[in-house]
Write an enzyme that holds these catalytic residues in place. Structure first.
Site, PDB file in Angstrom:
ATOM      1  CG  HIS A  83     -48.379 -68.152  88.369  1.00 18.25           C
ATOM      2  ND1 HIS A  83     -48.250 -67.002  89.118  1.00 18.25           N
ATOM      3  CD2 HIS A  83     -48.848 -67.750  87.166  1.00 18.25           C
ATOM      4  CE1 HIS A  83     -48.641 -65.964  88.404  1.00 18.25           C
ATOM      5  NE2 HIS A  83     -49.000 -66.398  87.204  1.00 18.25           N
ATOM      6  CG  ASP A 220     -46.331 -66.309  91.934  1.00 21.66           C
ATOM      7  OD1 ASP A 220     -45.614 -67.123  91.329  1.00 21.66           O
ATOM      8  OD2 ASP A 220     -47.520 -66.106  91.643  1.00 21.66           O
ATOM      9  CB  SER A 640     -48.157 -63.995  85.353  1.00 24.82           C
ATOM     10  OG  SER A 640     -49.487 -63.978  85.792  1.00 24.82           O
TER      11      SER A 640
END
Length: 704
Positions: A83, A220, A640
């Protein structure tokens, strides 16, 4: 203020450290914190974190100024989340070559894809400059003036840094609510290329259904490479002649895994927390920011998703914007739920009364910290902030027409001869490949209608009168009219800003009306914000003084931070969460893919996840293929892509999310429930190996 500086230093050096909670700066990591890390199982020497040539910090990067990442090879490979790479992957995707849908693997250096405006930053040095700024008079300035002052100092000092080394830049940021200031030096690499990504079905598996939830099975990750000047191995703008960067050190990828209770650590760039925020500030966050943000984004996303499902071309154009919007839509909902479920505002209010009693009994900051004044100022600005949130979520970054209408009045470069004003113009580049007319029109019309329903009439731009008088109150008819008749949406048109009739253009007029309301909303807030900032700063200083025998870290501000803890789950309602997920669990979800689009996966993914033998990627203890896992590391947005390290400083995963049950952690860390969700590095390598057949990358990472 000198007393405050001393007290913060004392607080940071106090012992023992509070386990798990904390986003610690590395250059001045308290010895007490390091001792706790050792007790948990960390075996890297103290200088191996920050100061040695092979320090772990040297492998961690700021990825694009919005995420984190880690260098994993001697040729500059960088791992981050899928992402985080979403925008770059999407930018290279077309209907014919849909890398978002189908994935991508560059089989040679020459196939690796450059990305405009993407960069990574390495932190070189950080230091406390509070006393220097204090001697320059920062304490005598209002908060709004301090920001300008710090910017000017940063610009001046940056020039000095660049004179010594042109590849460096310097950044100054406030810590501890502005009671301290640190200067951080970075080296930016501007040639970063896409190397590998799994299909979105895996990189975003679970979609919004599973976002912020546990259990998770999302793979991810995405892979990029840093390129450098072939002569200097230093930063350079993109060139076909650049070569892979040769870092001095990189993170060792471990396939040994982890078990419950093992040491775990993240190092990355957490974006923003507000744990010193007052109870009044939390109420404002909940009701004047989070609630309206979630409400507007819900309206916008419904329209976007409907159009995206009807067309792959539209999906490619909008899926990055949709993902960004929906992430903090759900975050806002979850944070508000947690604030209420734990009674956070009441808890904070009780603590503030404790601080007030401390101030009364000691005299520290007496006559300065005034909680009554803090409440009064928050109350005065509450309705304005709420309306402003609805305003910004409606008009800014939601559609091309509104974006152009606002931009034409705010900072566009004016071209043409200086002495012939009527010949001066602005123009928009043709970016029609980035948006879809039908989607944008319906989004804007829905948002205009919603805004009218949500805010007082005094905050409606003047064109709402036109909507009523000329279009019978129909927002869609108004949007269609402006789009068709404004020069703003005419491709290749020069927009002459000084000619008669400029303000008669319906799009130009709409942009002026929007800008005027923004002025109405902003005008009363600056003085109130100054008062709030001063009182929040005093409240923070009083807390640090009162708790001077305890360690206190500063709120996150997108500077490098370390968070440590252990692998492990949590218990909610008497039910244990478990601390890892398995291949079998994703197969069970994949079977629902026909009815739940977020669980769709291609047949090859079903096959890969249903393997009888996962070989070296299976956990040596459980014998299972482990996909995602939990730690009690302290994270927030910006983390992230942060590398997750074991006690030996080896890479065991990439942080990508927090859990729904602790979404108030930006303002309150609940040690019982707050967890970091990471993708197991063995899952990452398995997909690179068995799906991508990326032999050259695996050899590069595991080269001895």
């Amino acid at each position: 203020m000198k007393k405050t500086s001393f007290l913060i230093a004392a607080a940071l050096s106090a012992a023992p450290a509070m386990a798990d909670e904390g986003m610690w700066t590395l250059y001045n990591l308290p010895q007490a914190v390091y001792a706790q890390m050792q007790e948990y199982g960390f075996s890297v020497p103290y200088d191996g974190l920050y100061s040695s040539d092979k320090a772990i910090k040297n492998a961690v990067v700021n990825f694009g100024d919005f995420c984190s990442g880690v260098v994993v090879s001697p040729d500059g490979l960088v791992f981050t989340n899928h992402h985080c790479g979403f925008g770059a992957i999407n930018a290279h995707s077309t209907v014919e070559h849909d890398y978002m849908k189908n994935g991508f693997y560059a089989k040679s250096f020459s196939e690796e894809l450059p990305n405009e405006d993407l960069f990574v930053s390495f932190m070189v040095e950080q230091k406390d400059i509070t006393e220097r700024l204090r001697q320059m008079g920062i304490d005598e300035l209002k908060p709004s003036e301090q920001e300008l002052f710090v910017d000017s100092v940063q610009n001046a000092w940056s020039k000095d840094v660049k004179q010594k080394d042109s590849t460096l830049r310097l950044e100054i940021k406030p810590f501890y609510e502005g009671n301290k200031y640190y200067a951080t030096t970075y080296r930016d690499f501007r040639d970063v290329r896409l190397v590998f990504t799994v299909p979105k079905s895996m990189g975003k598996f679970g979609g919004e259904t599973d976002n912020w939830m546990w259990p998770r099975q999302t793979c991810d990750f995405s892979v990029f490479r840093i390129y450098a000047d072939p002569k200097t191995n230093g930063p350079a703008d993109y060139s076909k002649d650049n070569v892979p960067y040769k870092p001095e050190s990189w993170a060792e990828v471990s396939l040994d895994g982890y078990k419950d209770g093992d040491y775990a650590m993240t190092i990355g760039y957490p974006g923003s927390t507000s744990r010193y925020l007052s109870s009044y500030g939390i109420r404002e966050r909940r009701d004047a920011r989070n609630q309206p943000r979630a409400q507007v984004r819900g309206v916008k996303q419904e329209v976007m998703m409907r159009h995206m499902r009807q067309s792959d071309a539209v999906r490619i154009k909008y899926e990055t914007a949709y993902a960004q919007s929906s992430n903090y839509w759900k975050n806002s909902l979850g944070m508000n739920k947690c604030i209420d479920s734990i009674g956070l505002i009441a808890q904070k209010a009780a603590f503030e009364q404790k601080v007030a009693r401390y101030v009364d009994s000691t005299g520290y900051l007496k006559g300065k910290l005034d909680l009554g004044e803090l409440k009064r100022v928050y109350d005065r600005c509450f309705d304005i902030i709420r309306a402003r949130t609805f305003f910004s979520e409606t008009f800014y970054g939601t559609n091309e027409l509104a974006t152009r209408a606002i931009k034409v009045h705010n900072g566009m470069e004016v071209k043409g001869p200086e002495k012939r004003r009527k010949k001066q113009y602005v123009e928009f580049e043709d970016n029609s490949d980035k948006w879809d007319e039908a989607t944008d029109k319906e989004v804007f019309a829905a948002l205009l209608e919603n805004y009218r329903e949500q805010v007082p009439a005094k905050y409606l731009p003047e064109f709402y009168t036109t909507i009523v008088t000329d279009f019978g109150g129909d927002c869609r008819k108004y949007v269609d009219y402006v789009w068709a008749n404004s020069v703003l949406m005419k491709p290749g048109e020069k927009i002459y800003v000084n000619k008669k009739g400029f303000y008669d253009d319906p799009g130009v007029k709409m942009g002026l009306d929007i800008t005027e309301i923004m002025g109405v909303l902003n005008a009363p807030l600056e003085a109130m914000f100054d008062s709030i900032d001063v009182q929040e700063r005093y409240l923070c200083a009083a807390k640090l003084r009162m708790e001077q025998d305890m360690p206190n870290y500063s709120d996150a501000n997108f500077t490098m931070r370390l968070s440590y803890g252990r692998v492990g789950g949590f218990t909610l309602g008497g039910k244990p969460s478990g601390y890892y997920t398995t291949a079998q669990s994703i197969v069970e979800k994949m079977k629902q893919g026909d009815s739940r689009p977020d669980y769709f996966a291609e047949p090859v993914m079903h096959e890969l996840m249903s393997a009888k033998d996962f070989g070296r990627y299976a956990d040596k203890t459980t014998g299972e293929m482990q996909l995602c896992f939990l730690t009690n590391n302290d994270i927030t947005g910006g983390n992230s892509g942060s590398p997750m390290f074991d006690g030996k400083g080896r890479l065991i995963g990439l942080a990508f999310d927090g859990n729904w049950d602790s979404l108030s952690s930006d303002i309150f860390f609940d040690s019982r429930l707050a967890r970091c969700i990471g993708v197991d590095i063995r899952y990452v390598i398995y997909m690179m190996d068995k799906w991508g057949h990326a032999d050259r990358l695996l050899e590069e990472m595991f080269r001895k």
